[in-house]
Design a protein around this motif. Structure first.
Motif, PDB file in Angstrom:
ATOM      1  N   GLY A   1     -16.831 -13.576  -7.444  1.00 53.28           N
ATOM      2  CA  GLY A   1     -17.302 -12.812  -6.295  1.00 53.28           C
ATOM      3  C   GLY A   1     -17.695 -13.683  -5.130  1.00 53.28           C
ATOM      4  N   SER A   2     -18.272 -14.853  -5.409  1.00 52.45           N
ATOM      5  CA  SER A   2     -18.676 -15.721  -4.315  1.00 52.45           C
ATOM      6  C   SER A   2     -17.481 -16.190  -3.517  1.00 52.45           C
ATOM      7  CB  SER A   2     -19.440 -16.934  -4.865  1.00 52.45           C
ATOM      8  OG  SER A   2     -18.609 -17.671  -5.753  1.00 52.45           O
ATOM      9  N   ALA A   3     -16.345 -16.367  -4.171  1.00 56.60           N
ATOM     10  CA  ALA A   3     -15.135 -16.752  -3.450  1.00 56.60           C
ATOM     11  C   ALA A   3     -14.683 -15.641  -2.532  1.00 56.60           C
ATOM     12  CB  ALA A   3     -14.026 -17.090  -4.439  1.00 56.60           C
ATOM     13  N   LYS A   4     -14.869 -14.382  -2.967  1.00 56.95           N
ATOM     14  CA  LYS A   4     -14.479 -13.250  -2.134  1.00 56.95           C
ATOM     15  C   LYS A   4     -15.267 -13.227  -0.840  1.00 56.95           C
ATOM     16  CE  LYS A   4     -13.177 -10.151  -5.933  1.00 56.95           C
ATOM     17  NZ  LYS A   4     -13.461  -8.857  -6.563  1.00 56.95           N
ATOM     18  N   ILE A   5     -16.583 -13.429  -0.937  1.00 58.65           N
ATOM     19  CA  ILE A   5     -17.385 -13.359   0.279  1.00 58.65           C
ATOM     20  C   ILE A   5     -17.123 -14.559   1.164  1.00 58.65           C
ATOM     21  CG2 ILE A   5     -19.422 -14.524  -0.663  1.00 58.65           C
ATOM     22  CD1 ILE A   5     -19.340 -11.603   1.813  1.00 58.65           C
ATOM     23  N   GLN A   6     -16.816 -15.723   0.557  1.00 56.37           N
ATOM     24  CA  GLN A   6     -16.479 -16.893   1.359  1.00 56.37           C
ATOM     25  C   GLN A   6     -15.153 -16.681   2.070  1.00 56.37           C
ATOM     26  OE1 GLN A   6     -16.626 -20.176  -1.393  1.00 56.37           O
ATOM     27  NE2 GLN A   6     -18.742 -19.735  -1.935  1.00 56.37           N
ATOM     28  N   ASN A   7     -14.228 -16.012   1.421  1.00 58.50           N
ATOM     29  CA  ASN A   7     -12.948 -15.721   2.059  1.00 58.50           C
ATOM     30  C   ASN A   7     -13.086 -14.670   3.137  1.00 58.50           C
ATOM     31  OD1 ASN A   7     -11.593 -17.494   0.431  1.00 58.50           O
ATOM     32  ND2 ASN A   7     -11.038 -15.957  -1.099  1.00 58.50           N
ATOM     33  N   GLY A   8     -14.222 -13.932   3.116  1.00 61.21           N
ATOM     34  CA  GLY A   8     -14.433 -12.898   4.111  1.00 61.21           C
ATOM     35  C   GLY A   8     -13.412 -11.791   4.009  1.00 61.21           C
ATOM     36  N   GLY A   9     -12.912 -11.582   2.796  1.00 59.16           N
ATOM     37  CA  GLY A   9     -11.939 -10.527   2.612  1.00 59.16           C
ATOM     38  C   GLY A   9     -10.581 -10.879   3.183  1.00 59.16           C
ATOM     39  N   ARG A  10     -10.372 -12.167   3.501  1.00 62.89           N
ATOM     40  CA  ARG A  10      -9.098 -12.543   4.108  1.00 62.89           C
ATOM     41  C   ARG A  10      -7.992 -12.459   3.077  1.00 62.89           C
ATOM     42  NH1 ARG A  10     -12.775 -16.050   6.255  1.00 62.89           N
ATOM     43  NH2 ARG A  10     -12.413 -17.589   4.643  1.00 62.89           N
ATOM     44  N   GLY A  11      -7.047 -11.640   3.341  1.00 68.19           N
ATOM     45  CA  GLY A  11      -5.956 -11.464   2.408  1.00 68.19           C
ATOM     46  C   GLY A  11      -4.638 -11.673   3.087  1.00 68.19           C
ATOM     47  N   SER A  12      -3.667 -10.870   2.734  1.00 68.86           N
ATOM     48  CA  SER A  12      -2.326 -11.039   3.257  1.00 68.86           C
ATOM     49  C   SER A  12      -2.193 -10.515   4.671  1.00 68.86           C
ATOM     50  CB  SER A  12      -1.331 -10.310   2.336  1.00 68.86           C
ATOM     51  OG  SER A  12      -1.689  -8.932   2.241  1.00 68.86           O
ATOM     52  N   SER A  13      -3.159  -9.713   5.149  1.00 70.67           N
ATOM     53  CA  SER A  13      -3.052  -9.178   6.489  1.00 70.67           C
ATOM     54  C   SER A  13      -4.422  -8.938   7.068  1.00 70.67           C
ATOM     55  CB  SER A  13      -2.257  -7.866   6.472  1.00 70.67           C
ATOM     56  OG  SER A  13      -2.985  -6.869   5.788  1.00 70.67           O
ATOM     57  N   GLY A  14      -4.470  -8.805   8.415  1.00 69.51           N
ATOM     58  CA  GLY A  14      -5.725  -8.523   9.076  1.00 69.51           C
ATOM     59  C   GLY A  14      -6.268  -7.160   8.726  1.00 69.51           C
ATOM     60  N   VAL A  15      -5.383  -6.211   8.384  1.00 67.13           N
ATOM     61  CA  VAL A  15      -5.811  -4.872   8.021  1.00 67.13           C
ATOM     62  C   VAL A  15      -6.622  -4.910   6.732  1.00 67.13           C
ATOM     63  CG1 VAL A  15      -5.047  -2.561   7.362  1.00 67.13           C
ATOM     64  CG2 VAL A  15      -3.851  -3.803   9.171  1.00 67.13           C
ATOM     65  N   VAL A  16      -6.164  -5.704   5.766  1.00 72.61           N
ATOM     66  CA  VAL A  16      -6.889  -5.843   4.498  1.00 72.61           C
ATOM     67  C   VAL A  16      -8.272  -6.415   4.757  1.00 72.61           C
ATOM     68  CG1 VAL A  16      -6.931  -7.027   2.282  1.00 72.61           C
ATOM     69  CG2 VAL A  16      -4.778  -6.121   3.168  1.00 72.61           C
ATOM     70  N   GLN A  17      -8.350  -7.439   5.613  1.00 70.64           N
ATOM     71  CA  GLN A  17      -9.634  -8.045   5.946  1.00 70.64           C
ATOM     72  C   GLN A  17     -10.556  -7.032   6.618  1.00 70.64           C
ATOM     73  OE1 GLN A  17      -9.270 -11.340   8.625  1.00 70.64           O
ATOM     74  NE2 GLN A  17     -11.461 -11.443   9.055  1.00 70.64           N
ATOM     75  N   TYR A  18     -10.020  -6.269   7.548  1.00 65.48           N
ATOM     76  CA  TYR A  18     -10.795  -5.286   8.299  1.00 65.48           C
ATOM     77  C   TYR A  18     -11.377  -4.224   7.360  1.00 65.48           C
ATOM     78  CZ  TYR A  18     -11.746  -1.598  11.743  1.00 65.48           C
ATOM     79  OH  TYR A  18     -12.338  -0.632  12.501  1.00 65.48           O
ATOM     80  N   LYS A  19     -10.535  -3.697   6.477  1.00 65.67           N
ATOM     81  CA  LYS A  19     -10.987  -2.670   5.538  1.00 65.67           C
ATOM     82  C   LYS A  19     -12.026  -3.222   4.571  1.00 65.67           C
ATOM     83  CE  LYS A  19      -6.817   0.208   5.574  1.00 65.67           C
ATOM     84  NZ  LYS A  19      -5.710   0.758   4.753  1.00 65.67           N
ATOM     85  N   TRP A  20     -11.856  -4.467   4.156  1.00 65.14           N
ATOM     86  CA  TRP A  20     -12.792  -5.084   3.219  1.00 65.14           C
ATOM     87  C   TRP A  20     -14.177  -5.200   3.833  1.00 65.14           C
ATOM     88  CZ3 TRP A  20     -15.756  -9.554   2.679  1.00 65.14           C
ATOM     89  CH2 TRP A  20     -16.172  -9.851   1.368  1.00 65.14           C
ATOM     90  N   TRP A  21     -14.237  -5.653   5.077  1.00 66.89           N
ATOM     91  CA  TRP A  21     -15.531  -5.799   5.743  1.00 66.89           C
ATOM     92  C   TRP A  21     -16.182  -4.451   5.993  1.00 66.89           C
ATOM     93  CZ3 TRP A  21     -18.527  -9.690   5.651  1.00 66.89           C
ATOM     94  CH2 TRP A  21     -18.019 -10.986   5.593  1.00 66.89           C
ATOM     95  N   ILE A  22     -15.396  -3.416   6.247  1.00 66.91           N
ATOM     96  CA  ILE A  22     -15.964  -2.071   6.419  1.00 66.91           C
ATOM     97  C   ILE A  22     -16.636  -1.614   5.121  1.00 66.91           C
ATOM     98  CG2 ILE A  22     -15.389   0.373   6.699  1.00 66.91           C
ATOM     99  CD1 ILE A  22     -13.360  -0.377   8.769  1.00 66.91           C
ATOM    100  N   LYS A  23     -15.958  -1.861   3.985  1.00 70.62           N
ATOM    101  CA  LYS A  23     -16.535  -1.481   2.697  1.00 70.62           C
ATOM    102  C   LYS A  23     -17.838  -2.240   2.435  1.00 70.62           C
ATOM    103  CE  LYS A  23     -12.706  -2.230   0.382  1.00 70.62           C
ATOM    104  NZ  LYS A  23     -11.746  -2.339  -0.735  1.00 70.62           N
ATOM    105  N   ILE A  24     -17.838  -3.538   2.737  1.00 71.33           N
ATOM    106  CA  ILE A  24     -19.049  -4.335   2.534  1.00 71.33           C
ATOM    107  C   ILE A  24     -20.177  -3.822   3.415  1.00 71.33           C
ATOM    108  CG2 ILE A  24     -20.067  -6.632   2.786  1.00 71.33           C
ATOM    109  CD1 ILE A  24     -18.210  -6.300   0.386  1.00 71.33           C
ATOM    110  N   ALA A  25     -19.863  -3.465   4.662  1.00 74.86           N
ATOM    111  CA  ALA A  25     -20.877  -2.948   5.585  1.00 74.86           C
ATOM    112  C   ALA A  25     -21.450  -1.623   5.078  1.00 74.86           C
ATOM    113  CB  ALA A  25     -20.275  -2.768   6.977  1.00 74.86           C
ATOM    114  N   LEU A  26     -20.589  -0.727   4.588  1.00 73.50           N
ATOM    115  CA  LEU A  26     -21.050   0.563   4.081  1.00 73.50           C
ATOM    116  C   LEU A  26     -21.926   0.398   2.843  1.00 73.50           C
ATOM    117  CD1 LEU A  26     -17.819   2.743   4.488  1.00 73.50           C
ATOM    118  CD2 LEU A  26     -19.920   2.872   5.841  1.00 73.50           C
ATOM    119  N   PHE A  27     -21.516  -0.474   1.936  1.00 71.87           N
ATOM    120  CA  PHE A  27     -22.324  -0.722   0.742  1.00 71.87           C
ATOM    121  C   PHE A  27     -23.678  -1.328   1.115  1.00 71.87           C
ATOM    122  CE2 PHE A  27     -18.206  -1.080  -1.852  1.00 71.87           C
ATOM    123  CZ  PHE A  27     -18.329   0.210  -2.318  1.00 71.87           C
TER     124      PHE A  27
END
Length: 374
Positions: free
Chosen positions: A13-39
């Motif tokens: 999990g720590s790697a996930k937060i360090q990556n900032g949700g950076r995945g194969s596209s900016g859309v994936v990153q954007y959606k990931w940060w929205i989920k983290i913000a909502l939680f």
């Protein structure tokens, strides 16, 4: 291919937060940060509101500790619509085909253990909230981050750095400092003995909560092995169901259920306020549970606890406004130490992120040089 997918399900999990949700596209990153913000919003709002309502219950004439404990878990039916939203498709995905689901016996043992543990932990928190001023109670709860980091070190492979160690020391001092504050605040309402009992129960509950978070993360990684949000909601529902059953048994065994009617009639704000207090306390704790377990699933148990600790300044300020509690010098120092400890932990994540980006740039340059030579 199979080994690669299995490794993907065990990403720390720590790697996930360090990556900032950076995945194969900016859309994936954007959606990931929205989920983290909502939680995060769920954790902070649910925790603050539930704690204040819990204190209000006792202030207005509520006396049943079993009832105050039950409302922390009994709101699990609110999760049913969310479970229906995330029902698995009839045709299993490739990931579901590869990942072997745990047997029902394994799941039963897991949820029973976590549920029983949760029931005991909620009772300890109830005693702490009953015997302590809510501002003192919330500051002591900050120690759960230190306990969680310790358990994460043994169970989840969490690495210790100077900044994380500094964070844990400061949070420990922050909680311990509250033992030595003067008697002036609590002598008017509770005895020194009850204050010490409340302190010990809150510290024990914080240690238990830290252990439960680390165990939950370990269960996601080693037993459940799923990337489905349905697993998150299942964890909340079954864990809270078993905890609620255990607490109801305690409620009837203790005989406190006989006093509920009289307690309701004698509640200072009236019967409707009594019922609404219990209902919204239950709702608030479920909102907190969604955010907490969601952050464990998306990041790590330690990060989830850090976000919970972020709410440290919120409850004491609300307690001063609504309950007219005094923020003496000891509490102010304890709050500053807790905030400093939280900042140290966040700064370590910032350093990890900077280091990772630098390593990624170096790796890209090496790849570019190799291509040029070829």
């Amino acid at each position: 291919m199979k080994e690669a997918q299995e490794e993907a399900t065990e990403v720390d999990g720590s790697a996930k937060i360090q990556n900032g949700g950076r995945g194969s596209s900016g859309v994936v990153q954007y959606k990931w940060w929205i989920k983290i913000a909502l939680f995060t919003v769920c954790v902070l709002s649910g925790q603050s509101v539930a704690t204040m309502l819990g204190r209000l219950y006792f202030n207005k004439g509520g006396n049943s500790k079993w009832m105050a404990t039950l409302v922390q878990t009994v709101g699990f039916p609110l999760m049913f619509p969310l479970i229906l939203m995330y029902l698995p498709s009839k045709t299993p995905s490739k990931q579901q085909q590869i990942t072997k689901e745990p047997s029902w016996i394994t799941l039963l043992m897991l949820y029973t253990f976590l549920g029983a543990f949760l029931a005991a932990d909620c009772m300890l928190y109830t005693y702490g909230l009953n015997f302590l001023p809510v501002s003192t109670y919330s500051l002591i709860c900050a120690s759960q981050l230190a306990f969680n980091a310790l358990f994460s070190y043994f169970l989840n492979g969490q690495k210790f750095t100077p900044f994380i160690a500094n964070s844990l020391v400061l949070l420990s001092f922050s909680s311990t400092l509250l033992v030595f504050q003067g008697d002036s605040e609590q002598t008017a309402k509770i005895s020194r003995t009850k204050y010490i009992v409340g302190f010990v129960c809150t510290v024990a509950a914080s240690a238990g909560y830290g252990l439960m978070l680390s165990t939950t993360q370990l269960a996601f990684k080693k037993i459940l092995k799923s990337q489905s949000y349905k697993v998150v909601f299942d964890m909340i529902v079954y864990q809270n169901l078993i905890a609620s059953v255990a607490i109801v048994v305690g409620l009837f065994s203790s005989g406190e259920w006989k006093d509920i009617k009289g307690e309701m009639e004698g509640y200072e704000s009236g019967k409707v306020s009594y019922i609404m207090n219990l209902v919204w306390t239950a709702v608030s704790w479920q909102i907190f549970s969604i955010g907490c377990v969601g952050l464990i699933f998306e990041v790590s148990s330690l990060f989830s606890n850090v976000i919970s600790t972020l709410g440290i300044p919120i409850v004491p300020v609300l307690a001063v406004v609504f309950f007219h509690e005094k923020m003496n010098g000891v509490k102010v120092i304890a709050m500053l130490l807790a905030i400093w400890g939280f900042a140290s932990y966040i700064y370590q994540h910032y350093l990890d992120d900077v280091k990772e980006k630098a390593e990624a740039r170096i790796a890209n340059r090496q790849v570019d040089l190799t291509e040029i030579r070829i």
